[in-house]
Structure formats: structure tokens, C-alpha cells
Scaffold this motif. Structure first.
Motif, PDB file in Angstrom:
ATOM      1  N   ASN A  95       0.895  -1.075  -0.174  1.00 13.74           N
ATOM      2  CA  ASN A  95       0.036   0.089  -0.016  1.00 13.74           C
ATOM      3  C   ASN A  95       0.929   1.252  -0.016  1.00 13.74           C
ATOM      4  OD1 ASN A  95      -2.243  -1.485   0.076  1.00 13.74           O
ATOM      5  ND2 ASN A  95      -2.189  -1.638   2.418  1.00 13.74           N
ATOM      6  N   VAL A  96       0.249   2.203  -0.672  1.00 11.65           N
ATOM      7  CA  VAL A  96       1.218   3.670  -0.534  1.00 11.65           C
ATOM      8  C   VAL A  96       0.281   4.594  -0.052  1.00 11.65           C
ATOM      9  CG1 VAL A  96       2.213   5.403  -1.978  1.00 11.65           C
ATOM     10  CG2 VAL A  96       2.494   2.885  -2.689  1.00 11.65           C
ATOM     11  N   LEU A  97       0.764   5.629   1.001  1.00  5.54           N
ATOM     12  CA  LEU A  97       0.491   6.750   1.700  1.00  5.54           C
ATOM     13  C   LEU A  97       0.912   7.760   0.844  1.00  5.54           C
ATOM     14  CD1 LEU A  97      -1.297   8.046   3.787  1.00  5.54           C
ATOM     15  CD2 LEU A  97       0.507   7.758   5.374  1.00  5.54           C
ATOM     16  N   VAL A  98       0.235   8.827   0.113  1.00  2.00           N
ATOM     17  CA  VAL A  98       0.667   9.787  -0.255  1.00  2.00           C
ATOM     18  C   VAL A  98       0.160  10.979   0.593  1.00  2.00           C
ATOM     19  CG1 VAL A  98       0.082  11.423  -2.258  1.00  2.00           C
ATOM     20  CG2 VAL A  98       0.437   9.131  -2.791  1.00  2.00           C
ATOM     21  N   VAL A  99       0.962  11.685   0.995  1.00  7.82           N
ATOM     22  CA  VAL A  99       0.842  12.747   1.938  1.00  7.82           C
ATOM     23  C   VAL A  99       0.655  14.130   1.474  1.00  7.82           C
ATOM     24  CG1 VAL A  99       1.897  14.188   4.175  1.00  7.82           C
ATOM     25  CG2 VAL A  99       2.073  11.803   3.943  1.00  7.82           C
ATOM     26  N   GLY A 100      -0.507  14.727   1.399  1.00  5.46           N
ATOM     27  CA  GLY A 100      -0.883  16.076   0.708  1.00  5.46           C
ATOM     28  C   GLY A 100      -2.155  16.096   0.286  1.00  5.46           C
ATOM     29  N   SER A 101      -2.318  17.365  -0.307  1.00  8.20           N
ATOM     30  CA  SER A 101      -3.782  17.574  -0.791  1.00  8.20           C
ATOM     31  C   SER A 101      -4.019  18.133  -2.360  1.00  8.20           C
ATOM     32  CB  SER A 101      -4.679  17.989   0.148  1.00  8.20           C
ATOM     33  OG  SER A 101      -4.251  19.553   0.292  1.00  8.20           O
ATOM     34  N   PHE A 153      -0.865   5.344  10.927  1.00  6.47           N
ATOM     35  CA  PHE A 153      -1.725   4.932   9.915  1.00  6.47           C
ATOM     36  C   PHE A 153      -0.854   3.899   9.004  1.00  6.47           C
ATOM     37  CE2 PHE A 153      -3.508   4.814   5.712  1.00  6.47           C
ATOM     38  CZ  PHE A 153      -4.641   4.511   5.802  1.00  6.47           C
ATOM     39  N   ALA A 154       0.505   4.481   8.616  1.00  8.85           N
ATOM     40  CA  ALA A 154       1.187   3.798   7.709  1.00  8.85           C
ATOM     41  C   ALA A 154       1.796   2.372   8.650  1.00  8.85           C
ATOM     42  CB  ALA A 154       2.561   4.575   7.543  1.00  8.85           C
ATOM     43  N   THR A 155       1.645   2.462   9.628  1.00  4.76           N
ATOM     44  CA  THR A 155       2.276   1.299  10.430  1.00  4.76           C
ATOM     45  C   THR A 155       1.043   0.214  10.258  1.00  4.76           C
ATOM     46  OG1 THR A 155       3.497   2.529  12.125  1.00  4.76           O
ATOM     47  CG2 THR A 155       2.938   0.155  12.756  1.00  4.76           C
ATOM     48  N   ASN A 156      -0.187   0.742  10.617  1.00  8.81           N
ATOM     49  CA  ASN A 156      -1.417  -0.304  10.581  1.00  8.81           C
ATOM     50  C   ASN A 156      -1.709  -0.749   9.428  1.00  8.81           C
ATOM     51  OD1 ASN A 156      -1.469   0.221  13.452  1.00  8.81           O
ATOM     52  ND2 ASN A 156      -3.115   1.581  13.413  1.00  8.81           N
ATOM     53  N   ASN A 157      -1.395   0.063   8.334  1.00 11.47           N
ATOM     54  CA  ASN A 157      -1.758  -0.333   6.918  1.00 11.47           C
ATOM     55  C   ASN A 157      -0.804  -0.786   6.124  1.00 11.47           C
ATOM     56  OD1 ASN A 157      -4.934   0.306   6.878  1.00 11.47           O
ATOM     57  ND2 ASN A 157      -3.827   2.030   8.090  1.00 11.47           N
ATOM     58  N   ASP A 158       0.381  -0.945   6.636  1.00 15.16           N
ATOM     59  CA  ASP A 158       1.798  -1.477   5.879  1.00 15.16           C
ATOM     60  C   ASP A 158       2.109  -0.703   4.736  1.00 15.16           C
ATOM     61  OD1 ASP A 158       3.380  -3.460   6.038  1.00 15.16           O
ATOM     62  OD2 ASP A 158       2.040  -5.052   5.441  1.00 15.16           O
ATOM     63  N   CYS A 159       2.051   0.537   4.865  1.00 14.14           N
ATOM     64  CA  CYS A 159       2.277   1.478   3.843  1.00 14.14           C
ATOM     65  C   CYS A 159       3.798   1.901   3.446  1.00 14.14           C
ATOM     66  CB  CYS A 159       1.589   2.940   4.028  1.00 14.14           C
ATOM     67  SG  CYS A 159      -0.271   2.684   3.934  1.00 14.14           S
ATOM     68  N   PHE A 160       3.912   1.896   2.267  1.00 16.56           N
ATOM     69  CA  PHE A 160       5.386   3.011   1.810  1.00 16.56           C
ATOM     70  C   PHE A 160       4.644   4.428   1.690  1.00 16.56           C
ATOM     71  CE2 PHE A 160       8.004   4.823  -1.516  1.00 16.56           C
ATOM     72  CZ  PHE A 160       9.237   4.732  -0.598  1.00 16.56           C
ATOM     73  N   THR A 161       5.309   5.410   2.288  1.00 18.46           N
ATOM     74  CA  THR A 161       4.781   6.845   2.119  1.00 18.46           C
ATOM     75  C   THR A 161       5.735   7.463   1.314  1.00 18.46           C
ATOM     76  OG1 THR A 161       4.152   6.311   4.519  1.00 18.46           O
ATOM     77  CG2 THR A 161       4.203   8.711   3.623  1.00 18.46           C
ATOM     78  N   VAL A 162       4.892   8.229   0.696  1.00 20.28           N
ATOM     79  CA  VAL A 162       5.418   9.393  -0.416  1.00 20.28           C
ATOM     80  C   VAL A 162       5.153  10.799  -0.071  1.00 20.28           C
ATOM     81  CG1 VAL A 162       5.422  10.055  -2.864  1.00 20.28           C
ATOM     82  CG2 VAL A 162       5.154   7.550  -2.301  1.00 20.28           C
ATOM     83  N   ASP A 216      -0.903  -1.936  -4.422  1.00 19.16           N
ATOM     84  CA  ASP A 216      -2.533  -2.230  -3.892  1.00 19.16           C
ATOM     85  C   ASP A 216      -3.180  -1.217  -4.126  1.00 19.16           C
ATOM     86  OD1 ASP A 216      -4.453  -3.729  -3.494  1.00 19.16           O
ATOM     87  OD2 ASP A 216      -3.752  -4.809  -1.589  1.00 19.16           O
ATOM     88  N   THR A 217      -3.163  -0.445  -2.716  1.00 17.26           N
ATOM     89  CA  THR A 217      -4.081   0.627  -2.319  1.00 17.26           C
ATOM     90  C   THR A 217      -3.245   1.898  -2.273  1.00 17.26           C
ATOM     91  OG1 THR A 217      -5.596  -0.988  -1.221  1.00 17.26           O
ATOM     92  CG2 THR A 217      -6.031   1.583  -0.893  1.00 17.26           C
ATOM     93  N   VAL A 218      -4.013   3.052  -2.874  1.00 17.62           N
ATOM     94  CA  VAL A 218      -3.242   4.285  -2.831  1.00 17.62           C
ATOM     95  C   VAL A 218      -4.086   4.941  -1.822  1.00 17.62           C
ATOM     96  CG1 VAL A 218      -2.204   6.386  -3.424  1.00 17.62           C
ATOM     97  CG2 VAL A 218      -1.880   4.453  -4.998  1.00 17.62           C
ATOM     98  N   PHE A 219      -3.509   5.461  -0.507  1.00 14.10           N
ATOM     99  CA  PHE A 219      -4.388   6.235   0.263  1.00 14.10           C
ATOM    100  C   PHE A 219      -3.705   7.745   0.039  1.00 14.10           C
ATOM    101  CE2 PHE A 219      -4.085   2.086   2.366  1.00 14.10           C
ATOM    102  CZ  PHE A 219      -5.387   1.946   2.486  1.00 14.10           C
ATOM    103  N   PHE A 220      -4.562   8.660   0.443  1.00 15.18           N
ATOM    104  CA  PHE A 220      -4.134  10.081   0.622  1.00 15.18           C
ATOM    105  C   PHE A 220      -4.360  10.824   1.783  1.00 15.18           C
ATOM    106  CE2 PHE A 220      -5.008   9.154  -3.903  1.00 15.18           C
ATOM    107  CZ  PHE A 220      -4.069   9.559  -4.648  1.00 15.18           C
ATOM    108  N   ALA A 221      -3.557  11.396   2.251  1.00  9.54           N
ATOM    109  CA  ALA A 221      -3.788  12.358   3.659  1.00  9.54           C
ATOM    110  C   ALA A 221      -3.322  13.561   3.543  1.00  9.54           C
ATOM    111  CB  ALA A 221      -2.689  11.526   4.797  1.00  9.54           C
ATOM    112  N   PRO A 222      -4.464  14.460   3.294  1.00  8.86           N
ATOM    113  CA  PRO A 222      -5.878  14.062   3.464  1.00  8.86           C
ATOM    114  C   PRO A 222      -6.303  13.932   2.034  1.00  8.86           C
ATOM    115  CG  PRO A 222      -5.657  16.549   3.609  1.00  8.86           C
ATOM    116  CD  PRO A 222      -4.077  16.023   3.495  1.00  8.86           C
TER     117      PRO A 222
END
Ligand code: GLY
Length: 421
Positions: A3-9, A55-64, A27-33
């Protein structure tokens, strides 16, 4: 799959997430926010670093990380302390952007071409310096000021007013408590961005931004009203010069000073009479440059960002690019970059549905099935074309299908590139 977490809006984050979602490894791309155009939005702001870590820990994310503010607050350092994979520079390395003074001194001591300058925190001394010069200047707040901390002065009076704003009236708060006064170089500006892993720097496609609010580069600076890629301003020969004399020199010097730079290194370049000057560094992707660059990228973005994190970019080939031009026209709300209305309903988004055009969202939000305006820069309508002219036509064709009450855009995005074909 990861999963990837993209930080920004912003539009940059929408474009990065859109491209990352195309990777077979993601797999899933999350956005915060995130915004009204992104899915899997998490209600955490970019500077709420502890919540992002959870959030990144609980959802196994690589963060960008998209924007500069969390980088300057040390998001990469804190994720790394928690053994979480993250793409971007450390707080110390992000000083290339978060302190204009630090960046200018870095360039000076490492022989990286930049305009002559002075540094001041005393208004009287700053005024005396300006009075002593026989050339126009640019005045920069040292710290981050949301794209507003750079004042291009037309004459001495402008410069004295800018000094007063920053050092006497404290209009920019602590960001403007110290300033850089540098020689104004009137040439042609372009953006050169490289992907770095501390040692290796792989060039991204070239681009050109349109920073002023009005056509023909008139009016105040904004975050950017449109961009296109590639730009003929940066010829193959000039690109090689920038890569060698700016990017690789910067990466080597950062490493030597014990601050290896990982992430996107953005050099704002001024070209005058064949000479180049670094106007500024950014420690991140440009916005809106990111939107046309992502539209043209052929390679898997995730693979490259992960290699930046692991320090293995040297093992990857050069990035491939579509042999097309991409143009991004920013649709803003009238009044931006000052005050502007919000919460206006955006119509026509569904009418843009061809494969060569993307509407990247920035200042938007969703409510009751509608998309509403929620910021100054609202959308980035980005289109591909076989030529710059056709990409411009395609972008404006799509842009005119989208409406809201206070919609405003420049009508000349890409035009200044036509002279360099
Ligand atoms: N487009 C300029 C920037 O991202 O700062």
C-alpha cells in the motif's frame, strides 16, 4: 503488493497517486488528507506526523511526501526512526528549500551558479545595501511562506517596501525575520527536477511553470498557474550542463557535508545569454510541473521512488517518457492568490473523459455527491498532444467544459514555449 500513503492534498499529490496506482506492485493508494478527486482519503493533515506514522504502520504503507511543510518538520526522520519506508529528504536535507539563506550559502561554498546576494535581519542595513546597488533585486524571506515569500522588485522603491514588509511589519512572521537580497537576473526560467537517492540523480522530464497570475507573466506570483513538459528552453546541451553543474554537484556536496539528499531535487533555473543560474531549490516535486510530467512518464514511478529510499537508483535504467507534450492549465478561483470564494459547485467534470486528458484535483472537496471548490488553485486540466500546440488546444478544450461561478485561468499556458520549438 504494497500500500502507498501519499501525504498532501494538491494537484501534485493527485498526479503522484494516480501514477503510483498504475504500478503492478501497488495495491491501495491512500491520501492524507487528499481532495475531492482522490479516493481512499484519510482525515490526517500532512503535519500530524505521529498520526501518519500510526496509519502507515497499521496499513503497511510505503509513504510518499508531496509538500515541503512536513519535510521541513522532519517527517522523513521520524518515519525512519520507526522503521517505516518513506520517500523524501530528511529535515536537514530539506533545508535546501526551507531556508533560502542556507541554500544560497550552500551554493556559494560549493561553486553552484547563482546570483550575487546579501543576507540581512536588520532593516537599516538591508536598505543601505539596496541603495548601494546599481541593479534590480529579488527579495526572499528566509523561511517557507507558501510561495509568497519571493518578491521580484521593479525598482528601488519596490525593494524598500519589501524590506519594510518583511523586517519591520513582520508580514511573513518568523519566515521573513531574515532575508536574502539577490541580483535580479532577467532571463528565461525553467524547472529541472531530478530523482535522487543520496548518490545518484536521475533526471525527470524538463518543464516550465507559469508563476504569475495573469497572462504574459503579469501580476503577483502564485504557486503556479500552469506548466508544460518538455520545454525547449532546456535544450539537450543545457540539460547536460544543469545535470552536471547543478544537480550532480549538489548531490555530491550534500553527501560530502554529511547530509545526503534523497527525494525529488527541483532546481528553478534562469537561463540568460547561454549562462544558467539557480534561482531556488525545492526539496520536492513542483506543483503544477508534476502533473504534465506524470502524464508523460512511461516507467513505473513506485519502482523509482522505492529505489530512492533504498539508495539503489544507480541500478535502474533512465526513466522512459512518452514522446508527446503535456500541458496543464490550472483552473483557479477568482481572487487567488489573495482571497477568493469557496464552496462553489463545479460542473462539467464528467464531460472530460478522453484517455489523453486528466483533471487533477487540488482545492476541491466532495459533499452530497457534488464537487465543491475548496482552495485557490482548484483543478489542473492536463492533456497530452503530439505537439505543444496540440497539447495546448486539447487542454483548453477540456478546461472550457468545466465551470463554476468564480472560475479563472490564464489563457496563455504553454504559449511561451512555442518560441523554443
Ligand atoms: N511550481 C513551483 C513550485 O512548485 O514551487
Amino acid at each position: 503488493m504494497v500500500n502507498v500513503l501519499v501525504v498532501g492534498s494538491g494537484g501534485r499529490e493527485h498526479a503522484l497517486g494516480w501514477k503510483l496506482a498504475q504500478s503492478k506492485q501497488v495495491d491501495t493508494v491512500f491520501f492524507a488528507p487528499g481532495n475531492g478527486g482522490t479516493q481512499n482519503n484519510i482525515p490526517i493533515n500532512p503535519e500530524e506526523i505521529d498520526k501518519l506514522i500510526e496509519f502507515a504502520t497499521n496499513n503497511d504503507c510505503f509513504t510518499v511526501v508531496g509538500p515541503e511543510a512536513p519535510l521541513s518538520k522532519g517527517i522523513v526522520d521520524k518515519f525512519t526512526e520507526n522503521n517505516l519506508g518513506i520517500f523524501g529528504p530528511t529535515k536537514e536535507a530539506a533545508q535546501l528549500e526551507s531556508s533560502k539563506i542556507w541554500a544560497k550559502q550552500f551554493m556559494q561554498r560549493n561553486g553552484i551558479p547563482t546570483a550575487p546576494f546579501g543576507i540581512f535581519d536588520d532593516a537599516k542595513e538591508a536598505r543601505q545595501y539596496v541603495e548601494s546597488l546599481n541593479y534590480p533585486v529579488v527579495i526572499k524571506a528566509d523561511g517557507l511562506a507558501a510561495g509568497k515569500g519571493v518578491i521580484v522588485c521593479d525598482g528601488k522603491q519596490d525593494a524598500l517596501t519589501a524590506i519594510d514588509e518583511m523586517l519591520v511589519k513582520n508580514t511573513f512572521g518568523s519566515a521573513g525575520a531574515s532575508i536574502v537580497i539577490e541580483k535580479r537576473i532577467d532571463g528565461i526560467e525553467a524547472s529541472y527536477i531530478a530523482l535522487c537517492d543520496g548518490v545518484t540523480a536521475i533526471p525527470m522530464a524538463t518543464s516550465q511553470d507559469h508563476k504569475r497570475i495573469f497572462d504574459d507573466d503579469k501580476g503577483p506570483n502564485t504557486g503556479g498557474m500552469g506548466a508544460y513538459s518538455p520545454t525547449g528552453v532546456i535544450t539537450e546541451e543545457l540539460a547536460q550542463k544543469i545535470q552536471k553543474n547543478v544537480i550532480e554537484k549538489t548531490i555530491r556536496a550534500m553527501k560530502k557535508e554529511g547530509i545526503p539528499f534523497k527525494g525529488f531535487l527541483y532546481a528553478g533555473i534562469m537561463v540568460k545569454d547561454g549562462e544558467l543560474y539557480v534561482l531556488e531549490y525545492n526539496a520536492r516535486m513542483g506543483d503544477p510541473e508534476c502533473q504534465p510530467i506524470m502524464m508523460r512518464m512511461g516507467s513505473d514511478l513506485y519502482e523509482y521512488l522505492l529505489a530512492s529510499y533504498h539508495g539503489t537508483l544507480g541500478l535502474l535504467p533512465q526513466i522512459t517518457w512518452k514522446n508527446q507534450t503535456a500541458v496543464c492549465v490550472v483552473l483557479a478561483s477568482k481572487g487567488y492568490p489573495d482571497s477568493y470564494p469557496k464552496n462553489e459547485t463545479i460542473l462539467g467534470l464528467d464531460s472530460v473523459n478522453d484517455n489523453n486528458t486528466m483533471v487533477f484535483h487540488a482545492g476541491t472537496r466532495r459533499e452530497d455527491g457534488q464537487v465543491l471548490t475548496n482552495g485557490g488553485r482548484v483543478l489542473g486540466v492536463t492533456a497530452l498532444g503530439t505537439t505543444l500546440e496540440s497539447a495546448i488546444a486539447n487542454a483548453y478544450l477540456a478546461a472550457q467544459k468545466i465551470q463554476w461561478q468564480s472560475k479563472y485561468c490564464r489563457m496563455d499556458i504553454g504559449k511561451k514555449g512555442l518560441a523554443f520549438l
